[in-house]
Scaffold this motif. Structure first.
Motif, PDB file in Angstrom:
ATOM      1  N   LEU A 436       0.857  -1.185   0.000  1.00 29.39           N
ATOM      2  CA  LEU A 436       0.000   0.000   0.000  1.00 29.39           C
ATOM      3  C   LEU A 436       0.891   1.233   0.000  1.00 29.39           C
ATOM      4  O   LEU A 436       1.722   1.412   0.900  1.00 29.39           O
ATOM      5  CB  LEU A 436      -0.924   0.000   1.216  1.00 29.39           C
ATOM      6  CG  LEU A 436      -1.913  -1.164   1.304  1.00 29.39           C
ATOM      7  CD1 LEU A 436      -2.639  -1.137   2.634  1.00 29.39           C
ATOM      8  CD2 LEU A 436      -2.912  -1.116   0.154  1.00 29.39           C
ATOM      9  N   ASN A 437       0.721   2.073  -1.015  1.00 33.16           N
ATOM     10  CA  ASN A 437       1.535   3.275  -1.150  1.00 33.16           C
ATOM     11  C   ASN A 437       0.615   4.473  -1.341  1.00 33.16           C
ATOM     12  O   ASN A 437      -0.120   4.539  -2.328  1.00 33.16           O
ATOM     13  CB  ASN A 437       2.465   3.144  -2.356  1.00 33.16           C
ATOM     14  CG  ASN A 437       3.330   1.904  -2.282  1.00 33.16           C
ATOM     15  OD1 ASN A 437       4.252   1.826  -1.494  1.00 33.16           O
ATOM     16  ND2 ASN A 437       3.018   0.903  -3.112  1.00 33.16           N
ATOM     17  N   PHE A 438       0.676   5.382  -0.386  1.00 36.81           N
ATOM     18  CA  PHE A 438      -0.167   6.571  -0.448  1.00 36.81           C
ATOM     19  C   PHE A 438       0.730   7.772  -0.738  1.00 36.81           C
ATOM     20  O   PHE A 438       1.244   8.420   0.183  1.00 36.81           O
ATOM     21  CB  PHE A 438      -0.954   6.731   0.845  1.00 36.81           C
ATOM     22  CG  PHE A 438      -1.838   5.542   1.150  1.00 36.81           C
ATOM     23  CD1 PHE A 438      -3.060   5.400   0.513  1.00 36.81           C
ATOM     24  CD2 PHE A 438      -1.430   4.566   2.050  1.00 36.81           C
ATOM     25  CE1 PHE A 438      -3.873   4.312   0.771  1.00 36.81           C
ATOM     26  CE2 PHE A 438      -2.231   3.473   2.312  1.00 36.81           C
ATOM     27  CZ  PHE A 438      -3.457   3.337   1.665  1.00 36.81           C
ATOM     28  N   ARG A 443       0.137   7.765  -8.249  1.00 36.35           N
ATOM     29  CA  ARG A 443      -1.068   7.272  -8.896  1.00 36.35           C
ATOM     30  C   ARG A 443      -1.668   6.139  -8.074  1.00 36.35           C
ATOM     31  O   ARG A 443      -0.942   5.327  -7.496  1.00 36.35           O
ATOM     32  CB  ARG A 443      -0.751   6.749 -10.305  1.00 36.35           C
ATOM     33  CG  ARG A 443      -0.003   7.718 -11.178  1.00 36.35           C
ATOM     34  CD  ARG A 443       0.252   7.096 -12.534  1.00 36.35           C
ATOM     35  NE  ARG A 443       1.215   7.870 -13.302  1.00 36.35           N
ATOM     36  CZ  ARG A 443       1.624   7.542 -14.519  1.00 36.35           C
ATOM     37  NH1 ARG A 443       1.152   6.452 -15.110  1.00 36.35           N
ATOM     38  NH2 ARG A 443       2.494   8.294 -15.158  1.00 36.35           N
ATOM     39  N   LYS A 444      -2.981   6.073  -8.094  1.00 37.43           N
ATOM     40  CA  LYS A 444      -3.731   4.976  -7.487  1.00 37.43           C
ATOM     41  C   LYS A 444      -4.819   4.559  -8.468  1.00 37.43           C
ATOM     42  O   LYS A 444      -5.406   5.407  -9.155  1.00 37.43           O
ATOM     43  CB  LYS A 444      -4.346   5.407  -6.153  1.00 37.43           C
ATOM     44  CG  LYS A 444      -3.312   5.692  -5.065  1.00 37.43           C
ATOM     45  CD  LYS A 444      -3.956   6.129  -3.779  1.00 37.43           C
ATOM     46  CE  LYS A 444      -4.448   7.571  -3.874  1.00 37.43           C
ATOM     47  NZ  LYS A 444      -3.347   8.521  -3.987  1.00 37.43           N
ATOM     48  N   SER A 445      -5.106   3.249  -8.492  1.00 38.58           N
ATOM     49  CA  SER A 445      -6.136   2.757  -9.404  1.00 38.58           C
ATOM     50  C   SER A 445      -6.805   1.524  -8.815  1.00 38.58           C
ATOM     51  O   SER A 445      -6.217   0.805  -7.988  1.00 38.58           O
ATOM     52  CB  SER A 445      -5.549   2.426 -10.776  1.00 38.58           C
ATOM     53  OG  SER A 445      -4.666   1.320 -10.687  1.00 38.58           O
ATOM     54  N   PHE A 460      -6.036  -3.438  -6.391  1.00 34.93           N
ATOM     55  CA  PHE A 460      -5.703  -2.051  -6.028  1.00 34.93           C
ATOM     56  C   PHE A 460      -4.226  -1.834  -6.312  1.00 34.93           C
ATOM     57  O   PHE A 460      -3.363  -2.560  -5.821  1.00 34.93           O
ATOM     58  CB  PHE A 460      -6.007  -1.806  -4.548  1.00 34.93           C
ATOM     59  CG  PHE A 460      -5.635  -0.426  -4.075  1.00 34.93           C
ATOM     60  CD1 PHE A 460      -6.285   0.691  -4.573  1.00 34.93           C
ATOM     61  CD2 PHE A 460      -4.632  -0.252  -3.125  1.00 34.93           C
ATOM     62  CE1 PHE A 460      -5.951   1.966  -4.134  1.00 34.93           C
ATOM     63  CE2 PHE A 460      -4.298   1.020  -2.677  1.00 34.93           C
ATOM     64  CZ  PHE A 460      -4.956   2.127  -3.193  1.00 34.93           C
ATOM     65  N   ARG A 461      -3.953  -0.827  -7.147  1.00 32.82           N
ATOM     66  CA  ARG A 461      -2.579  -0.459  -7.470  1.00 32.82           C
ATOM     67  C   ARG A 461      -2.307   0.939  -6.913  1.00 32.82           C
ATOM     68  O   ARG A 461      -3.099   1.857  -7.137  1.00 32.82           O
ATOM     69  CB  ARG A 461      -2.349  -0.491  -8.980  1.00 32.82           C
ATOM     70  CG  ARG A 461      -2.408  -1.884  -9.580  1.00 32.82           C
ATOM     71  CD  ARG A 461      -2.322  -1.848 -11.097  1.00 32.82           C
ATOM     72  NE  ARG A 461      -2.173  -3.181 -11.668  1.00 32.82           N
ATOM     73  CZ  ARG A 461      -3.202  -3.995 -11.944  1.00 32.82           C
ATOM     74  NH1 ARG A 461      -4.447  -3.593 -11.716  1.00 32.82           N
ATOM     75  NH2 ARG A 461      -2.971  -5.196 -12.455  1.00 32.82           N
ATOM     76  N   SER A 462      -1.190   1.091  -6.209  1.00 36.57           N
ATOM     77  CA  SER A 462      -0.870   2.385  -5.583  1.00 36.57           C
ATOM     78  C   SER A 462       0.631   2.586  -5.592  1.00 36.57           C
ATOM     79  O   SER A 462       1.401   1.654  -5.374  1.00 36.57           O
ATOM     80  CB  SER A 462      -1.393   2.432  -4.144  1.00 36.57           C
ATOM     81  OG  SER A 462      -0.811   1.395  -3.361  1.00 36.57           O
ATOM     82  N   TYR A 468       5.006   1.102  -8.274  1.00 37.45           N
ATOM     83  CA  TYR A 468       3.755   1.001  -7.536  1.00 37.45           C
ATOM     84  C   TYR A 468       3.581  -0.416  -7.005  1.00 37.45           C
ATOM     85  O   TYR A 468       4.234  -1.365  -7.455  1.00 37.45           O
ATOM     86  CB  TYR A 468       2.554   1.399  -8.398  1.00 37.45           C
ATOM     87  CG  TYR A 468       2.339   0.556  -9.639  1.00 37.45           C
ATOM     88  CD1 TYR A 468       1.565  -0.606  -9.593  1.00 37.45           C
ATOM     89  CD2 TYR A 468       2.896   0.930 -10.858  1.00 37.45           C
ATOM     90  CE1 TYR A 468       1.351  -1.379 -10.732  1.00 37.45           C
ATOM     91  CE2 TYR A 468       2.693   0.170 -11.999  1.00 37.45           C
ATOM     92  CZ  TYR A 468       1.920  -0.990 -11.937  1.00 37.45           C
ATOM     93  OH  TYR A 468       1.709  -1.742 -13.062  1.00 37.45           O
TER      94      TYR A 468
END
Length: 585
Positions: A436-438, A443-445, A460-462, A468
């Motif tokens: 999990l990368n905020f 980018r998040k998708s 969930f890609r982040s 990512y």
């Protein structure tokens, strides 16, 4: 033989300590000539004189009303007379090499004394009083500079001091807010004038000595008389080759040990000295007003009011109020208030309130600027880690950083290098490696994707601008329903107006919680067609290496490229495919 002396002062000397060595030209007696145009403050005038004459003034701004305008517009004469005219007669002007000290001292000390001379022992006893009022002056320091002996007066102003000399004795009276008074006990035959070069030192007061005394150990072990001694003598220190003490105040140097900088210092239980310029060891604790150089060790605690250099070790804690250069080792905590150049090692916590080169702790490291490595079992904190790396078992925190590695969470404002952790949080980070990368500028998708075996996965890609993380869970299957979990790392390779290309390395687990268990490692390329700024259709050819039990049917339906088998398991290379719809946010 006994002599009686009444008010036998040879003069009220405004020098802080009698300089027995001849100097080429006393600073206070230098001839200066200045003319000021317009309004100039007292502080500015003193700064100009000090700069021109090549020395420093030491004073408190509040004591001299530094911002108040200088009443003189021009002056020519001695520096001492200038100070009297500029500031008035309620100040004491003292001289030490490189310094002129301005001290608020409206009071004048007087004394009555008698001596007893026996062989080479001279005992001087008497009373110190306020010259204007005649009242006794308690807690004044009476000392012999040449022999480094000192005592404090009691509540009645009484003192008794013994020195080893059959010759003249010069004693100085010193008390806060009083002008220093130096007097001589006759008969004078000769004065010991050959002293070691640079034996005496002066340090401008910066509050560190008081902070040392207000520390836990200081309050516990430094007595009232030694505190008063330190206040009276200000920044005056002397060098000594050796001292030994049982505890503060019980020293081979008597009460003067708090003003002595020693080459070798041995404290049986603990000691309070001015500093160390060689070696110091204690059974329990060492307390130093000023700097400690080269080697210091204590069974429990070291407290240093100045800077440290070299090696310092303590069973419990090291506290240094300024910087440390070299190595610090403590069983529990190293606490350095300013810069650390070198290595701190602590069983629990390292603290550095400025730059630090290295920190290693069992639990926690905290520094304002981590310029080298922080390594902690639990967590690292740093405002600036742009030139170093943070490694922690659980958590890293930095405003700016180069690399962060944590078992659980990394948090930063801006990271130039890699963030490696289960969760990465940052405003700017191009290379986060985690599930999990905020990342604020990343980018998040969220994707709904189906592979060739009809396994449907929500993924969930982040991440950042380049790397990512991938985390997905799925259900379905062409042969029988199975559950799937995938985790991995991806990279954005291309991002055009209508087309995007990403590469991913993922690990997949397929299980129906009955018979089927399969593990796969896959490399896939996501070819994306942007149908809007937020929505993207993608098709991903995949190269998969998988293993599953021999008695069950493979849950995947790809094109077999190679196969290996044993009695129990299959290993396959397969070419597979995946398609899906992705929402980018």
């Amino acid at each position: 033989m006994k002599f009686q002396y009444k008010r036998l002062a040879v003069g009220l000397l405004t020098l802080v300590w009698l300089q027995l060595d001849v100097q080429a030209q006393d600073l206070l007696q230098r001839t200066i000539s200045y003319q000021w145009e317009g309004s100039v403050s007292r502080a500015d005038a003193l700064d100009q004189i000090a700069k021109d004459q090549g020395f420093y003034f030491s004073y408190l701004d509040t004591a001299i009303s530094a911002k108040q305008p200088l009443r003189l517009t021009q002056y020519s004469g001695s520096l001492q007379n200038f100070l009297y005219e500029a500031l008035g007669d309620k100040f004491d002007f003292k001289e030490l090499p490189g310094y002129v000290i301005i001290r608020y001292a409206p009071g004048i000390l007087d004394f009555e004394a008698e001596t007893d001379v026996e062989a080479r022992q001279v005992t001087v006893e008497g009373y110190v009083r306020d010259k204007r009022t005649g009242a006794p002056v308690a807690h004044a320091t009476v000392y012999d500079k040449s022999r480094l002996k000192s005592v404090l007066t009691d509540e009645a102003g009484y003192f008794n001091i013994r020195v080893k000399s059959a010759h003249a004795v010069w004693l100085t009276l010193s008390k806060e807010q009083y002008k220093d008074t130096t007097f001589m006990i006759l008969p004078a035959v000769e004065i010991e004038a050959s002293r070691k070069k640079n034996m005496f030192r002066y340090y401008q007061e910066d509050g560190s000595s008081g902070e040392v005394e207000e520390s836990f150990l200081g309050r516990m072990f430094i007595g009232f008389r030694q505190r008063v001694q330190r206040i009276n003598l200000g920044g005056f220190f002397a060098e000594s080759p050796f001292q030994m003490s049982l505890a503060p105040g019980l020293s081979s140097q008597g009460m003067f040990n708090s003003q002595m900088i020693n080459k070798f210092s041995l404290n049986i239980l603990g000691g309070y000295t001015a500093g160390v310029d060689g070696f110091e060891a204690a059974g329990i604790f060492n307390i130093n007003q000023r700097d400690v150089h080269y080697f210091q060790m204590a069974g429990a605690v070291n407290v240093v009011g100045g800077e440290g250099k070299g090696f310092q070790a303590a069973g419990v804690s090291n506290t240094v109020l300024k910087g440390f250069s070299g190595v610090q080792v403590a069983g529990v905590i190293n606490d350095t208030k300013k810069e650390v150049k070198g290595l701190q090692v602590a069983g629990i916590i390292n603290l550095a309130k400025a730059k630090t080169g290295h920190q290693i702790a069992g639990l926690l490291n905290r520094a304002k600027e981590a310029r080298g490595v922080q390594l902690a079992g639990l967590a690292n904190w740093a405002s600036d880690c742009s030139e170093g790396i943070q490694v922690a078992g659980i958590f890293n925190q930095a405003s700016t950083g180069r690399h962060q590695i944590a078992g659980f969470v990394n948090r930063a404002e801006s990271i130039k290098g890699i963030q490696l952790g289960l969760v990465n949080i940052a405003r700017e980070s191009s290379y986060p490696v985690g599930l999990l990368n905020f990342i604020q500028d990343g980018r998040k998708s969220l994707s709904l994707q189906v592979d060739e075996s009809a396994l449907t996965t929500l993924t969930f890609r982040s991440g950042g601008k380049i790397l990512y993380g991938v985390l997905g869970a799925g259900y379905g299957g062409a042969i029988s329903p199975v559950y799937g979990l995938e985790t991995g790392l991806g990279a954005h390779l291309a991002d055009r107006q209508r087309y995007a290309l990403d590469a991913e390395l993922v690990g997949q687990v397929i299980n129906d919680f009955s018979e089927v268990t399969s593990n796969a490692t896959a490399i896939r390329l996501l070819n994306g067609l942007k149908v809007s700024p937020r929505w993207k259709l993608f098709l991903a050819p995949t190269l998969s290496f998988q293993t599953y039990e021999k008695q069950v049917t493979s849950p995947y339906k790809g094109v077999e490229l190679a196969r290996w088998e044993s009695d129990q398991r299959f290993w396959l290379f397969e070419l597979r495919a995946m398609a899906g719809l992705q929402y980018v946010f």
